[in-house]
Design an enzyme around this catalytic site. Structure first.
Site, PDB file in Angstrom:
ATOM      1  N   ASP A 144      -3.346   3.570  -8.491  1.00 17.13           N
ATOM      2  CA  ASP A 144      -1.902   3.792  -8.420  1.00 17.13           C
ATOM      3  C   ASP A 144      -1.223   3.524  -9.758  1.00 17.13           C
ATOM      4  O   ASP A 144      -0.383   4.304 -10.220  1.00 17.13           O
ATOM      5  CB  ASP A 144      -1.294   2.922  -7.313  1.00 17.13           C
ATOM      6  CG  ASP A 144      -1.807   1.493  -7.341  1.00 17.13           C
ATOM      7  OD1 ASP A 144      -2.510   1.113  -8.305  1.00 17.13           O
ATOM      8  OD2 ASP A 144      -1.506   0.734  -6.402  1.00 17.13           O
ATOM      9  N   ASP A 162     -12.358   7.169   5.534  1.00 15.92           N
ATOM     10  CA  ASP A 162     -13.574   6.828   4.796  1.00 15.92           C
ATOM     11  C   ASP A 162     -14.419   5.797   5.541  1.00 15.92           C
ATOM     12  O   ASP A 162     -15.266   5.129   4.928  1.00 15.92           O
ATOM     13  CB  ASP A 162     -13.209   6.285   3.405  1.00 15.92           C
ATOM     14  CG  ASP A 162     -13.448   7.329   2.312  1.00 15.92           C
ATOM     15  OD1 ASP A 162     -13.805   8.461   2.650  1.00 15.92           O
ATOM     16  OD2 ASP A 162     -13.281   7.000   1.123  1.00 15.92           O
TER      17      ASP A 162
END
Length: 686
Positions: A420, A267
């Protein structure tokens, strides 16, 4: 005089070098026929013993010993003086530079509110200290103006009637929360002790020994039933310091090449970094690794968006498991062999999580203190929750997911900065079980600068409060056991994510100093000293080599409470800073031996040389002019500085009332805030 002149002639150059800042020396005397205990004995007996032995013990020999001791003491004092000078010079550089945390990415509004509150508390404490000093001086016979004397008397009556009761009530409430959280930590430690005493360890349903005996060679085409298809993802963003190490480690995982695919999910918005990562991927692809490079044009959703985009690829349906490693993680070659077998014949298992180890844990004081925290997190929190309830928060990396579990739970979502924990909670609500492997480690880096660590902790403590707001209705409606709902709401979220930072900041940074100026409200010594010392002792047990740092650890944890409290409030009330994602800065630390150890035995010598070159290339890049253009600075953190002055002012007030334990705690805690506020902990950027 010959012996003395000979000794002085021999030792004078060494002593001169030591005085000039050289290496300390030890003067060795040949044939010493006496001991320290003999010197400390009675003078007459000493001389008599000397006559009986026929030895020439005299005042010159005693002078030599005293000279050695004086030299050692001078060396210690010189070291302390040089350390103090270096500390003062660093502090002067911070103040002269004038760079504060105003340039941080946090939204100014919530930060300024908390800073304004701390500053108001500081001004009030200084004013009250001045009033108390004036009253104290008046008691010694000095003349005070009638207005000051009248104000002090009115203030004493007012605080006893209107200020002390609510302050004492708030203090008692925080003490109760403190005791509840301490009891929770004690229970977790007892659970960890039980696990170690009984040698409880997660094991695959098919034992590893039997599986290893039955497994054919990796190159055998019939080995597919034993080596399922595994997708490995490495999300990264402008992390050119570490990309080579992570790609090398993942490409050397001991797994059949036909059954593994590596996705490098880049990214980065820096074209140079993109080009470097592409070249690295192409190099490993030419060496035979199955590896692909992906770059998003629309970089939305941070890491969650990156992973979500990668899982949408058409070829993902051919894979059963996905292993995720952040850009600074370096798994050992046997990582998949030690984690994937736990999924075999266990259809309820959704996640296998490994623990982290750190290549730079001894780099500076900040990394040592982080190592204590994370060792307790993995050794106690993750292991106990994994063994007893099969649920814990996914650490975001160094874990293997069953792809079906990800899909059943809704996949990666971009609604919080803790994707997460989000996927772990949703998978738990869908009935999936987790396994934590405490003996499987994956190397990574710790933040070496306080700025990077502070931003990381802000994200880690604001995200859970965002997630709690979003998940609470789902938890209540979910058809799971009541005790699982209670564990999620009261222990996982409220106690460990909300109450802990709340009482740490409120009790020890606000209420405690205020009780020094309002003595009618009290905090007992066991709250200030004994219980925190016991909790710090328990926290440091998983890292026994860190015992010399137990006091700095206790002080630093209280110092970090202001950052964690601010993050918790931002996440709970959805303030702007709760939605910020800042990639933690990396240094690219790794030993050459670690990189060579990543290579399987069957690799050719040329590939081992390539791995060795990774370290050299990384060092060259770090010293290149292009990297020097992007400068780093140490900052001054205003909230921490204001709190240090508040605590030191309260320490001065406690000295007047002769409260020993409170005085020492406030003084050392204030100095701790001062060091952190001047950014004197962690990486020193010159």
């Amino acid at each position: 005089m010959a012996p003395w002149s000979g000794f002085w002639a021999a030792s004078r150059p060494a002593l001169a070098a030591a005085a000039a800042g050289g290496t300390p020396v030890v003067v060795k005397m040949d044939n010493p026929n006496w001991s320290i205990s003999e010197i400390d004995a009675d003078g007459g007996e000493f001389l008599a013993g000397g006559r009986r032995r026929g030895r020439g013990k005299n005042a010159k020999q005693i002078t030599w010993v005293l000279l050695l001791k004086a030299h050692r003491a001078a060396g210690c004092l010189a070291w302390l003086a040089s350390a103090a000078v270096a500390l003062g010079a660093a502090a002067r550089r911070r103040v002269a530079a004038g760079r504060t945390d105003d340039a941080d990415a946090e939204t100014p509004a919530p930060r300024s509110r908390l800073y304004a509150f701390i500053r108001a508390s500081l001004l009030l404490s200084v004013f009250l200290l001045a009033v108390e000093l004036a009253a104290h001086a008046n008691g010694r016979g000095r003349v005070l103006a009638a207005s000051v004397d009248s104000f002090h008397s009115s203030w004493v009556r007012f605080r006893a009637a209107y200020v002390a009761p609510p302050l004492q009530l708030l203090a008692d409430a925080c003490v109760v929360l403190f005791l509840v959280q301490s009891a929770d930590r004690l229970v977790q430690c007892l659970g960890c002790l039980y696990i170690h005493l009984n040698r409880i360890k997660p094991k695959p349903i098919s034992s590893p020994a039997a599986a290893a005996a039955a497994l054919p060679d990796l190159e055998d085409p019939d080995a597919g039933d034993y080596y399922p298809m595994v997708l490995v993802q490495i999300p990264m963003c402008n992390e050119k310091e570490v990309y080579q190490q992570s790609i090398a480690a993942v490409c050397n995982l001991d797994w059949p090449r036909s059954n593994i695919l590596v996705q490098v999910l880049d990214d980065s918005d820096d074209p140079i970094t993109q080009s470097l990562i592409k070249e690295e991927v192409e190099k490993w692809r030419q060496n035979g690794a199955r590896i692909v490079y992906r770059h998003r044009v629309l970089r939305e959703g941070y890491k969650a968006g990156n992973l979500k985009s990668a899982m949408s690829c058409s070829y993902v349906k051919d894979y059963e498991y996905v292993a995720i490693f952040d850009a600074d993680f370096q798994p050992y070659p046997d990582f998949l062999k030690r984690t994937v077998p736990h999924f075999k014949d266990n259809e309820e298992l959704g996640l296998v999580q490994a623990r982290w180890s750190f290549v730079n844990k001894d780099e500076n004081l900040l990394t040592r203190l982080q190592n204590i925290n994370l060792c307790f997190h993995f050794e106690v929190e993750q292991q106990v929750n994994g063994i007893f309830i099969n649920f814990f928060g996914f650490n975001g990396t160094a874990g293997v997911w069953r792809i079906k579990a990800l899909e059943d739970s809704g996949g990666w979502m971009e609604r919080t900065t803790v994707e997460d924990m989000d996927i772990a909670v949703r998978a738990h609500l869908n009935g999936w079980k987790f396994v934590f492997l405490n003996d499987v480690e994956c190397q990574c880096e710790l933040p070496e600068s306080y700025e990077a660590y502070r931003k990381q902790q802000h994200r880690w403590h604001s995200g859970p409060m965002q997630l709690f707001r979003l998940c609470l209705p789902d938890i209540i409606r979910c058809k799971i056991a009541f005790w699982k709902k209670a564990n999620l709401i009261f222990l996982f979220f409220l106690l460990r994510k909300l109450i802990l930072p709340f009482y740490s900041f409120t009790l020890f940074c606000i209420i405690l100093p205020m009780t020094m100026f309002i003595p009618e409200a009290e905090l007992p010594d066991w709250v200030v000293c004994y219980i925190p010392a016991l909790m710090s002792f328990l926290n440091i047990l998983p890292a026994p080599k860190s015992f010399p740092f137990i006091i700095p650890y206790l002080l630093f944890e209280n110092t970090m409470s202001v950052t964690k409290f601010n993050a918790m409030i931002s996440g709970l009330f959805q303030l702007g800073s709760a939605y910020e994602w800042v990639v933690t800065k990396k240094s690219g630390r790794s030993s050459e031996g670690d990189l060579i150890a990543l290579a399987p035995k069957e690799l050719k010598q040329q590939k081992i040389l390539d791995l060795t070159a990774i370290k050299e290339q990384s060092m060259l890049k770090q010293s290149s002019p292009r990297n020097e253009a992007k400068k780093k600075y140490n900052r001054i953190y205003k909230k921490e500085l204001a709190l240090s002055l508040l605590l030191l002012t309260a320490a001065a007030r406690s000295l007047l009332s002769k409260q020993g334990i409170h005085f020492y705690f406030l003084m050392f805690q204030g100095l701790s805030f001062l060091l952190v506020g001047l950014d004197l902990i962690g990486e020193d950027v010159k």
